[in-house]
Design an enzyme around this catalytic site. Sequence first.
Site, PDB file in Angstrom:
ATOM      1  CB  THR A 286      -0.908   0.029   1.253  1.00 22.52           C
ATOM      2  OG1 THR A 286      -0.057  -0.122   2.396  1.00 22.52           O
ATOM      3  CG2 THR A 286      -1.930  -1.080   1.223  1.00 22.52           C
TER       4      THR A 286
ATOM      5  CG  ASP B 171       5.633   7.113  -2.597  1.00 24.39           C
ATOM      6  OD1 ASP B 171       4.722   7.848  -3.017  1.00 24.39           O
ATOM      7  OD2 ASP B 171       6.816   7.203  -2.972  1.00 24.39           O
ATOM      8  CG  LEU B 172       9.058   1.426  -4.545  1.00 21.45           C
ATOM      9  CD1 LEU B 172       9.932   2.458  -5.245  1.00 21.45           C
ATOM     10  CD2 LEU B 172       9.936   0.379  -3.897  1.00 21.45           C
TER      11      LEU B 172
ATOM     12  CE  LYS C  58      -0.552   4.195  -2.625  1.00 22.12           C
ATOM     13  NZ  LYS C  58      -0.994   5.196  -1.715  1.00 22.12           N
TER      14      LYS C  58
ATOM     15  CE  LYS D 154      18.656   4.432  -2.275  1.00 17.29           C
ATOM     16  NZ  LYS D 154      17.951   5.718  -2.262  1.00 17.29           N
TER      17      LYS D 154
ATOM     18  CG  ASP E 218      21.507   1.412  -7.547  1.00 16.84           C
ATOM     19  OD1 ASP E 218      20.827   2.182  -8.245  1.00 16.84           O
ATOM     20  OD2 ASP E 218      22.513   1.780  -6.936  1.00 16.84           O
ATOM     21  CG  HIS E 219      15.835   3.428  -9.297  1.00 17.16           C
ATOM     22  ND1 HIS E 219      16.154   3.991  -8.088  1.00 17.16           N
ATOM     23  CD2 HIS E 219      15.670   4.476 -10.143  1.00 17.16           C
ATOM     24  CE1 HIS E 219      16.178   5.305  -8.209  1.00 17.16           C
ATOM     25  NE2 HIS E 219      15.890   5.629  -9.436  1.00 17.16           N
TER      26      HIS E 219
ATOM     27  CE  LYS F 230      17.624   6.317 -13.230  1.00 15.78           C
ATOM     28  NZ  LYS F 230      16.334   6.956 -13.321  1.00 15.78           N
TER      29      LYS F 230
ATOM     30  CD  GLU G  98      16.884  13.707  -6.962  1.00 14.93           C
ATOM     31  OE1 GLU G  98      15.819  13.158  -7.264  1.00 14.93           O
ATOM     32  OE2 GLU G  98      17.434  13.568  -5.859  1.00 14.93           O
TER      33      GLU G  98
ATOM     34  CG  HIS H  77      21.178   5.851  -7.014  1.00 15.22           C
ATOM     35  ND1 HIS H  77      20.740   4.553  -7.100  1.00 15.22           N
ATOM     36  CD2 HIS H  77      20.191   6.537  -6.387  1.00 15.22           C
ATOM     37  CE1 HIS H  77      19.534   4.464  -6.548  1.00 15.22           C
ATOM     38  NE2 HIS H  77      19.193   5.644  -6.102  1.00 15.22           N
TER      39      HIS H  77
END
Length: 509
Positions: A27, A29-30, A32, A166, A195-196, A200, A234, A258
Site C-alpha cells: 500500500t 508509495d513505491l 503505487k 534500498k 539499485d534502480h 536505466k 535534482e 547510485h
Amino acid sequence: MNLNGTNGGFMQGRAGDSCVMIIFGATGDLTKRKLIPALYNLAKAKLLSRKFALVGAAFDPFTAEAFRDQMLDAIKTYATDELDAEVLAWFEKRIFYVQGDFRDPEFYWRLKELCTEVCGKNAIDENYFYYLATAPIFFGEIVRQLGHAGMTAEECDNWRRVIIEKPFGHDLESAKELNNDIKKVLRERQIYRIDHYLGKETVQNIMVFRFANSIFEPIWNRRYIDHVQITAAETVGVERRGGYYETAGAMRDMVPNHLFQLLSLTTMEPPVSFEADAVRDEQTKALRSLQMLSPEDVLSKTARGQYCEGQLEGEPVPGYREEPGVARDSRTETFVAMKLMIDNWRWADVPFYLRTGKRMAARTTEISIQFRRAPLVLFRNTDIENLQTNRLVLRLQPNEGISLQFGAKVPGPVMQLGPVKMDFDYADYFHCTPNTGYERLLLDCMTGDATLFQRADMVEAGWNLIQPVLDVWKALPPRQFPNYAAGSWGPREADELLERDGRQWNNGG
Ligand SMILES: NC(=O)C1=CN([C@@H]2O[C@H](COP(=O)(O)OP(=O)(O)OC[C@H]3O[C@@H](n4cnc5c(N)ncnc54)[C@H](OP(=O)(O)O)[C@@H]3O)[C@@H](O)[C@H]2O)C=CC1
Ligand SMILES: O=C1O[C@H](COP(=O)(O)O)[C@@H](O)[C@H](O)[C@H]1O
C-alpha cells in the site's frame, strides 16, 4: 545478461517465468508509483507470464477488492504506456491481498496458505518472487520469518527470489549485519539487492559505449583523461519522504548506491563476459581501488550543504527545514560533493568529482569526461584555456544521449578556436523514451538474471568508502546550515573543491 536489445529496451527479450509476486509494503508509495505501473507495462508488452499473480501484503485492513481498485488507480495515474482495457482486466483478476503485521509469525502462515491457493486455482508454478518494498527495519525480519515459515527453500524446479530495496543498511556495520542475517536463510543467488539506476537504459549503455566501440577504450585512461565529473542533480525536494530523508541525507541516499554504480561502470576493466558475476567482479574491483579518505581528506575533499528557500523556474520553493517530516533545526545534508582518487594503473592521479543534491538549478544526471588539453598552442589568438576542448558527456537523464565537444575553427580571417558539440540523442535516434528502470529489473528477477543487481561485496565496498566520511562529519561541530539556495548549483564550498585544483563544475556547458 541480454545486451542484444537496442531500440526497444525492456520491450524485447523473453517473458518472465510463471510466478507469484508478493509485495511487502503493497500500500506504500513505491508500489503505487513505480512497481505496479512497471508490472502493467510488462503485461502490456507480453513480458509477464500468462501464469502470473500478485499478492499484496501490508498493514492496512483492505479487502482484496479495495486493494485491486487502489492498484488500478495507480496504473491509471502513473503508467507510462497507454492504457489497454483488455490488459487491465487481465491484470486485475490476478491481484490478491493479505493483511498483517510483518513482525507477526502467524501472518506468514496466512500468506503461505494464500500463495498455495492462488497457485493451485490459477495453475501457476510455485515460484515465489518476494519484493521488500517496505521500511528497511523489516528487511532482515521478513527474510527470517519467510525462512521460518518454510517459504524460502528452493525445491525441484521452483525458485524463491527476494528483491531488497534500498537503503541496504544505514552504515557499513548495519549493511554487513543485514548481509549476514539474510545469508542465514538465503543463498546469494536468491538475493537481488536493487539499485534502480542499473535498470536505466542509459546506465546500461555506459558498458555498451565503452566495450562495443574500439575508438574510445584506448583513450579511456590517465594518459588522455584529465578528470571525470559525475553529477546527479535534482530539482525536486524531499517530497513525501521527509521522515526517511532525515535519517539518510544526500550521502547515504545517493552516493554508496547510485553514484558508485555510475563510477564503477565508468572505471571498471572489461569483464571476461557479460555474465552477472563477471560484470560484478569488475565493478567491485573498481570500488575497492578507491582511495580511502583520511580525516584530513574528509575536510578538504568533501563538501556538503542544505538548501534554504529559493526560486525554481520562476516559482518560490520552500527551504528543506520547511518540508513536511523535517525538523525545523535539521542538520541533514541535501547536497554532497566529493573528490575521489582511484589507486590502479588505469586511473592513478585522475580525480573523480562526484556531486548530488536536491533542489538544484537543473535536473541532470551525467558523467562528464574531460580529456587533457593538446600539448602545444599552435594557433595565434588562442589561449591555453581554449585548448581544454575535448569533453565527452554521457547524459543519463533527462534528454538521454551522448555529446562530444571538440575544437573547431571559428569562421573568419583569423585562426581562432571555438568549442563545438556533436550530439547524439537517445529518443530521437531510437524513437523511444528510456523507461524508469523498474520494468527491466522486475523482468530480470523473473528470469533469474542478477547482472543488474548488487552483490553483497559491492554494497559493502560502497559503505566502506563512505563510512570514514560519515564518522568525521558526525564528530565535527554542526555545520552552518542551510548554505545554498534552492535553484542554485549547491554551496560555495563545492565550487571551491574544484577551484583548488584549477577546475570548475560543468553546469550544462
Ligand atoms: N518511494 C520511493 O520513491 C522509493 C522508495 N524506496 C524504498 O522502498 C521502500 C518502501 O518505500 P515507500 O513505499 O516510500 O514506503 P511507504 O512508507 O510509503 O510504505 C511502507 C509500506 O510498508 C507497510 N508497512 C509498514 N509497517 C508495516 C508492518 N509493521 N506490517 C505490515 N506492513 C507494514 C505499509 O503498510 P500500511 O500503509 O498498510 O501501514 C506500506 O505498505 C523503502 O525501503 C524505501 O527506502 C526506494 C527508492 C524510492
Ligand atoms: O533512490 C533514490 O533516487 C531518486 C532519484 O532517482 P531518479 O531515477 O529520479 O534519478 C532520489 O530522488 C531519491 O531521493 C533516492 O532515494
